[in-house]
Design a protein around this motif. Structure first.
Motif, PDB file in Angstrom:
ATOM      1  N   LEU A  52       0.805  -1.227   0.000  1.00 32.30           N
ATOM      2  CA  LEU A  52       0.000   0.000   0.000  1.00 32.30           C
ATOM      3  C   LEU A  52       0.836   1.274   0.000  1.00 32.30           C
ATOM      4  N   GLY A  53       2.114   1.174   0.305  1.00 32.08           N
ATOM      5  CA  GLY A  53       2.933   2.388   0.344  1.00 32.08           C
ATOM      6  C   GLY A  53       4.116   2.215   1.262  1.00 32.08           C
ATOM      7  N   VAL A  86      -4.600   0.266   8.799  1.00 25.70           N
ATOM      8  CA  VAL A  86      -5.263   0.244   7.501  1.00 25.70           C
ATOM      9  C   VAL A  86      -6.725  -0.095   7.746  1.00 25.70           C
ATOM     10  N   SER A  87      -7.614   0.833   7.366  1.00 28.32           N
ATOM     11  CA  SER A  87      -9.046   0.682   7.630  1.00 28.32           C
ATOM     12  C   SER A  87      -9.843   0.832   6.348  1.00 28.32           C
ATOM     13  N   LEU A  88     -10.866   0.017   6.216  1.00 31.45           N
ATOM     14  CA  LEU A  88     -11.757   0.110   5.061  1.00 31.45           C
ATOM     15  C   LEU A  88     -12.445   1.470   5.053  1.00 31.45           C
ATOM     16  N   ASN A  89     -12.402   2.151   3.915  1.00 35.98           N
ATOM     17  CA  ASN A  89     -12.951   3.503   3.801  1.00 35.98           C
ATOM     18  C   ASN A  89     -14.452   3.458   3.506  1.00 35.98           C
ATOM     19  N   ARG A 150      -5.246  -6.465   8.512  1.00 37.07           N
ATOM     20  CA  ARG A 150      -4.022  -6.879   9.213  1.00 37.07           C
ATOM     21  C   ARG A 150      -2.831  -6.211   8.533  1.00 37.07           C
ATOM     22  N   VAL A 151      -1.939  -5.621   9.308  1.00 40.09           N
ATOM     23  CA  VAL A 151      -0.847  -4.804   8.766  1.00 40.09           C
ATOM     24  C   VAL A 151       0.502  -5.420   9.121  1.00 40.09           C
ATOM     25  N   HIS A 152       1.425  -5.339   8.165  1.00 37.72           N
ATOM     26  CA  HIS A 152       2.820  -5.714   8.429  1.00 37.72           C
ATOM     27  C   HIS A 152       3.725  -4.668   7.785  1.00 37.72           C
ATOM     28  N   ILE A 153       4.682  -4.181   8.553  1.00 38.55           N
ATOM     29  CA  ILE A 153       5.669  -3.220   8.031  1.00 38.55           C
ATOM     30  C   ILE A 153       6.961  -3.976   7.741  1.00 38.55           C
ATOM     31  N   TYR A 154       7.337  -4.004   6.486  1.00 37.42           N
ATOM     32  CA  TYR A 154       8.557  -4.686   6.068  1.00 37.42           C
ATOM     33  C   TYR A 154       9.524  -3.661   5.499  1.00 37.42           C
ATOM     34  N   PHE A 159       2.421  -3.287   4.097  1.00 37.24           N
ATOM     35  CA  PHE A 159       1.629  -4.352   3.503  1.00 37.24           C
ATOM     36  C   PHE A 159       0.416  -4.610   4.387  1.00 37.24           C
ATOM     37  N   ALA A 160      -0.684  -5.015   3.771  1.00 40.18           N
ATOM     38  CA  ALA A 160      -1.889  -5.325   4.532  1.00 40.18           C
ATOM     39  C   ALA A 160      -2.644  -6.454   3.851  1.00 40.18           C
ATOM     40  N   THR A 161      -3.486  -7.141   4.637  1.00 40.41           N
ATOM     41  CA  THR A 161      -4.323  -8.208   4.105  1.00 40.41           C
ATOM     42  C   THR A 161      -5.631  -8.251   4.886  1.00 40.41           C
ATOM     43  N   TRP A 162      -6.698  -8.657   4.204  1.00 42.44           N
ATOM     44  CA  TRP A 162      -7.981  -8.884   4.884  1.00 42.44           C
ATOM     45  C   TRP A 162      -8.010 -10.259   5.541  1.00 42.44           C
ATOM     46  N   ASN A 163      -7.053 -11.092   5.219  1.00 41.45           N
ATOM     47  CA  ASN A 163      -6.990 -12.454   5.744  1.00 41.45           C
ATOM     48  C   ASN A 163      -6.314 -12.435   7.119  1.00 41.45           C
ATOM     49  N   VAL A 164      -7.055 -12.001   8.127  1.00 41.12           N
ATOM     50  CA  VAL A 164      -6.461 -11.726   9.448  1.00 41.12           C
ATOM     51  C   VAL A 164      -5.933 -12.974  10.125  1.00 41.12           C
ATOM     52  N   ASP A 165      -6.434 -14.140   9.771  1.00 43.71           N
ATOM     53  CA  ASP A 165      -5.970 -15.386  10.383  1.00 43.71           C
ATOM     54  C   ASP A 165      -5.125 -16.211   9.426  1.00 43.71           C
TER      55      ASP A 165
END
Length: 458
Positions: A52-53, A86-89, A150-154, A159-165
């Motif tokens: 995402l940026g 990261v939140s759904l707008n 779900r967010v991860h900073i690399y 990076f983000a995903t809707w697949n939280v599990d």
């Protein structure tokens, strides 16, 4: 492990039949079909990790940028504690978009329709006329916030995903992380974005660009032939740079690693073992770096990664499903070669449209003068007005048009050029490595992972 099932399209075609492992073919209809596109939004963009940026785009508390996860708009924001969310707008009240600006700074995101307000982390604050409780009392405030990814900073990349599990980001990258770390995690300060990302619309299906990002090197020989005719490719005939090592994975990630000795006249002695790492670095520092950064890079990378970086480094490739990274080496008037890094994402805007987003990066310790030179060089080659992008963005729409034809959609794209050579004897990296002339293997890996994800219901 994903559970394999058979999903059948409305015309009775099993989705697994669109990608044919026996003959390594892909039906062209995948580049135009609305039903397939809708499934992709659920099964690929709703499940995988998406870029995402970069955190340098939102350095202060309350900073935010608007980005997209597939066809869903999201708010990427930094809270008071410095964490990124990261939140759904989409306002949970009536479905209005909460944020209408591309970027900004605020501690309160307020929907213009009925005034529901949210924190940068997506939590619900309240609605106007508090005593009237216009948000009701059926649900507690804790359940009225924006949907969160779900967010991860690399290495500063968001990076983000809707697949939280689902799988962790590390599991998603797998063995390919060894190579990506050479690019993204080589200094302690890390990368920073030079200027805002460039964005433009291409009338093409996102997969036409996405699968090319899986280290398609062969098209350079024809589509980008002018590189050799105009610049001499560093003094080397273009065909010779088609040889190297392509690295791929079962998750569709891919990189093309090319010999610096074959790419540049001044690097001819790199692969003879007679030059030290320091001598090689002073001639060709890694893209985005300058000669004075060597010590820090050596502290952050292993000796094996340093050797790889200064002999056969990753030059171009991608992260599944829609990220491309590209290295630019640009000779300067003073004799230096000043390299820079660019990242693209291909955002789906429908079955026949994508938004091309281009970031330019440099290491944080780079001087302002060198940053501006890197920016100028990269924009000249890549992005909105880039010479390379003018080539690529011309072919993808034609492929998409072909895929809409009554006969054209029945045709197949073929990935039958198979490299049977093992990696070189001195190859140090993991994952699937293919030596020799650039072939179709890494792109085929991309399609096989697409097939796997598309076969599993969301």
């Amino acid at each position: 492990m994903l559970t394999r099932t058979t999903t059948t399209l409305s015309d009775g075609t099993p989705i697994t039949d669109l990608v044919r492992p026996e003959t390594r073919e892909v039906e062209l209809r995948v580049l135009s079909d609305r039903e397939i596109y809708d499934l992709e939004m659920e099964r690929i963009f709703g499940k995988t990790w998406l870029l995402l940026g970069h955190e340098s785009e939102i350095p202060q508390s309350g900073d935010f940028v608007m980005r997209d996860m597939g066809n869903d708009s999201v708010i990427v924001a930094r809270d008071r504690a410095g964490d990124i969310h990261v939140s759904l707008n989409v306002c949970p009240h009536r479905g209005m978009r909460v944020c209408l600006a591309d970027k900004g700074n605020t501690q309160v995101h307020k929907c213009i329709y009925h005034g529901w307000a949210f924190k940068p982390n997506g939590e619900f604050i309240g609605s106007p006329i508090a005593e009237e409780k216009m948000h009701g009392e059926i649900l507690p405030k804790s359940e009225l916030g924006l949907r969160k990814a779900r967010v991860h900073i690399y290495a500063g990349l968001i990076f983000a995903t809707w697949n939280v599990d689902g799988p962790s980001f590390e599991d998603f990258l797998g063995e390919m992380k060894w190579y990506y770390d050479m690019i993204f995690q080589r200094t302690s300060g890390g990368w920073e974005v030079i200027g805002p990302p460039q964005r433009f619309i291409v009338e093409a299906n996102w997969k036409a660009a996405g699968e090319q990002s899986a280290a398609d090197g062969f098209h350079t020989l024809t589509l980008h032939r002018w590189l050799d005719e105009m610049f001499g490719n560093g003094g080397s005939e273009l065909t010779s740079t088609m040889y190297g090592v392509e690295v791929g994975s079962d998750h569709g990630h891919a990189l093309r690693c090319q010999s610096l000795a074959k790419k540049f006249e001044r690097a001819r002695d790199f692969d003879k073992g007679t030059m030290s790492i320091e001598e090689r670095w002073n001639i060709l520092p890694a893209p985005g770096c300058t000669p004075d950064m060597l010590e820090e890079v050596q502290r952050n990378l292993t000796p094996e990664q340093m050797e790889q970086l200064m002999t056969n480094p990753p030059q171009v490739g991608g992260i599944f499903p829609n990220v491309l990274l590209a290295c630019i080496y640009a000779p300067q008037p003073d004799g230096r070669i000043l390299g820079s890094m660019a990242l693209h994402t291909y955002i789906p805007r429908g079955p026949d449209k994508l938004e091309f987003v281009n970031w330019v990066f440099a290491e944080k310790g780079t001087s302002e003068a060198d940053k501006q030179t890197m920016l100028k060089n990269t924009i000249f080659m890549l992005g909105t007005s880039g010479l390379v992008e003018q080539d690529d963005s011309d072919t993808w729409p034609h492929m998409t048009i072909s895929a809409r034809g009554a006969q054209g959609r029945k045709m197949t794209m073929k990935y039958q050029a198979i490299n049977t050579l093992p990696p070189p004897p001195n190859w140090r990296g993991p994952a699937k490595a293919y030596d020799g002339f650039t072939k179709d293997d890494t792109q085929w890996n991309w399609w096989m992972y697409w097939r796997e994800l598309m076969s599993v219901p969301a």
